[in-house]
Design an enzyme around this catalytic site. Structure first.
Site, mmCIF file in Angstrom:
data_model
loop_
_atom_site.group_PDB
_atom_site.id
_atom_site.type_symbol
_atom_site.label_atom_id
_atom_site.label_comp_id
_atom_site.label_asym_id
_atom_site.label_seq_id
_atom_site.Cartn_x
_atom_site.Cartn_y
_atom_site.Cartn_z
ATOM 1 N N ASP A 164 -1.368 4.751 9.016
ATOM 2 C CA ASP A 164 -0.386 4.385 10.047
ATOM 3 C C ASP A 164 0.006 5.563 10.936
ATOM 4 O O ASP A 164 0.429 5.372 12.076
ATOM 5 C CB ASP A 164 0.878 3.802 9.408
ATOM 6 C CG ASP A 164 0.691 2.381 8.908
ATOM 7 O OD1 ASP A 164 -0.383 1.778 9.170
ATOM 8 O OD2 ASP A 164 1.607 1.875 8.244
ATOM 9 N N TYR A 187 8.432 -4.399 13.581
ATOM 10 C CA TYR A 187 7.418 -3.480 14.082
ATOM 11 C C TYR A 187 7.771 -3.027 15.490
ATOM 12 O O TYR A 187 8.438 -3.737 16.236
ATOM 13 C CB TYR A 187 6.044 -4.172 14.111
ATOM 14 C CG TYR A 187 5.480 -4.413 12.745
ATOM 15 C CD1 TYR A 187 4.728 -3.436 12.105
ATOM 16 C CD2 TYR A 187 5.704 -5.609 12.076
ATOM 17 C CE1 TYR A 187 4.212 -3.651 10.841
ATOM 18 C CE2 TYR A 187 5.193 -5.829 10.814
ATOM 19 C CZ TYR A 187 4.444 -4.851 10.202
ATOM 20 O OH TYR A 187 3.938 -5.053 8.959
ATOM 21 N N LYS A 214 0.813 -1.217 0.000
ATOM 22 C CA LYS A 214 0.000 0.000 0.000
ATOM 23 C C LYS A 214 0.849 1.272 0.000
ATOM 24 O O LYS A 214 0.656 2.158 -0.823
ATOM 25 C CB LYS A 214 -0.926 0.025 1.228
ATOM 26 C CG LYS A 214 -1.908 -1.105 1.313
ATOM 27 C CD LYS A 214 -2.726 -1.080 2.599
ATOM 28 C CE LYS A 214 -1.942 -1.234 3.862
ATOM 29 N NZ LYS A 214 -1.275 -2.523 4.053
ATOM 30 N N THR A 215 1.784 1.342 0.932
ATOM 31 C CA THR A 215 2.607 2.540 1.071
ATOM 32 C C THR A 215 3.504 2.731 -0.140
ATOM 33 O O THR A 215 3.639 3.846 -0.661
ATOM 34 C CB THR A 215 3.437 2.475 2.363
ATOM 35 O OG1 THR A 215 2.538 2.283 3.466
ATOM 36 C CG2 THR A 215 4.234 3.737 2.572
ATOM 37 N N ARG A 238 9.371 -8.021 8.367
ATOM 38 C CA ARG A 238 9.285 -6.643 8.836
ATOM 39 C C ARG A 238 9.528 -6.547 10.334
ATOM 40 O O ARG A 238 9.228 -7.464 11.081
ATOM 41 C CB ARG A 238 7.886 -6.071 8.538
ATOM 42 C CG ARG A 238 7.517 -5.999 7.072
ATOM 43 C CD ARG A 238 7.933 -4.724 6.391
ATOM 44 N NE ARG A 238 7.399 -3.525 6.965
ATOM 45 C CZ ARG A 238 6.250 -2.962 6.620
ATOM 46 N NH1 ARG A 238 5.489 -3.503 5.706
ATOM 47 N NH2 ARG A 238 5.856 -1.854 7.191
ATOM 48 N N TYR A 293 -4.039 -4.124 17.445
ATOM 49 C CA TYR A 293 -3.692 -3.033 16.531
ATOM 50 C C TYR A 293 -4.489 -3.075 15.240
ATOM 51 O O TYR A 293 -4.603 -2.071 14.556
ATOM 52 C CB TYR A 293 -2.193 -3.071 16.188
ATOM 53 C CG TYR A 293 -1.322 -2.477 17.260
ATOM 54 C CD1 TYR A 293 -1.242 -1.108 17.436
ATOM 55 C CD2 TYR A 293 -0.588 -3.291 18.109
ATOM 56 C CE1 TYR A 293 -0.452 -0.558 18.417
ATOM 57 C CE2 TYR A 293 0.206 -2.756 19.100
ATOM 58 C CZ TYR A 293 0.272 -1.387 19.251
ATOM 59 O OH TYR A 293 1.060 -0.841 20.233
ATOM 60 N N ARG A 327 5.180 -10.425 6.293
ATOM 61 C CA ARG A 327 5.060 -9.868 7.647
ATOM 62 C C ARG A 327 6.252 -10.293 8.499
ATOM 63 O O ARG A 327 6.743 -9.516 9.325
ATOM 64 C CB ARG A 327 3.741 -10.331 8.272
ATOM 65 C CG ARG A 327 3.496 -9.854 9.691
ATOM 66 C CD ARG A 327 2.811 -8.535 9.746
ATOM 67 N NE ARG A 327 2.612 -8.101 11.119
ATOM 68 C CZ ARG A 327 1.732 -7.204 11.490
ATOM 69 N NH1 ARG A 327 0.965 -6.643 10.596
ATOM 70 N NH2 ARG A 327 1.616 -6.848 12.735
#
Length: 191
Positions: A26, A131, A6-7, A129, A45, A126
């Protein structure tokens, strides 16, 4: 979907489209201390309550009222020749994972795009990444993926005019598809 691109897509489009700005969902996460924990101990979240959605709506509405002073508008690097000189055209790309499940936003969208990924690819991405706070063991299967499926089902039941995009396609393919669609929409609006 988390880690669907998306980003990346939004940032690439911002560089190509005339007078374009972006707002990222975000940027509206509540601090960890304000995010609820479920019965399994997972921070929630991936729900609307983890976000300052009213603030996000306010930011979008402020941009709509006056995009030229928002500080998020860029000039295009390359775009259709017939759009380059249209100074009155402003485009705002809002990217996030729960945009279409928040009713106050639904009346604002001109176009809706939804990136999808199969479970295996989403979990693989995922896991690469980092976080803050870090995902706890079992978080993806116990919270992230179930919430994605829940909100995707709600979207499919309640939203119309959604363009579903295959997040396994290359960034270039996705960019070309969405860019072409936006250019066609701009041409229609300027007729």
């Amino acid at each position: 979907v988390t880690n669907g691109g998306k980003t990346t897509l939004a940032e690439k489009l911002k560089k190509m489209l005339p007078n374009c700005g972006t707002i990222s969902q975000d940027d509206f996460f509540k601090p960890e201390s304000e995010v609820e924990t479920d019965e399994r101990g997972f921070k929630r979240y991936d729900v609307l309550d983890a976000l300052y959605m009213d603030e996000m709506v306010k930011s979008i509405c402020n941009w709509i009222k006056n995009p030229t002073i928002s500080g998020v508008v860029t000039k295009p690097q390359n775009t259709c020749d017939n759009l380059k000189n249209k100074e009155e055209v402003y485009i705002l790309i809002v990217e996030g994972f729960l945009l279409y499940n928040y009713e106050p936003l639904n009346e604002l969208w001109n176009r809706r795009y939804f990136l999808t990924l199969p479970y295996e690819e989403c979990k693989r991405r995922r896991s690469t990444r980092v976080y803050q706070p870090a995902d706890t063991p079992g978080y993806f299967d116990g919270h992230v993926w179930p919430m994605y499926l829940k909100y995707k089902k709600e979207l499919e039941e309640n939203a119309s005019n959604v363009v579903y995009l295959d997040g396994t396609k290359s960034h270039e393919e996705l960019l070309s598809c969405v860019y072409s669609d936006i250019i066609q929409e701009l041409k229609k609006l300027m007729e």
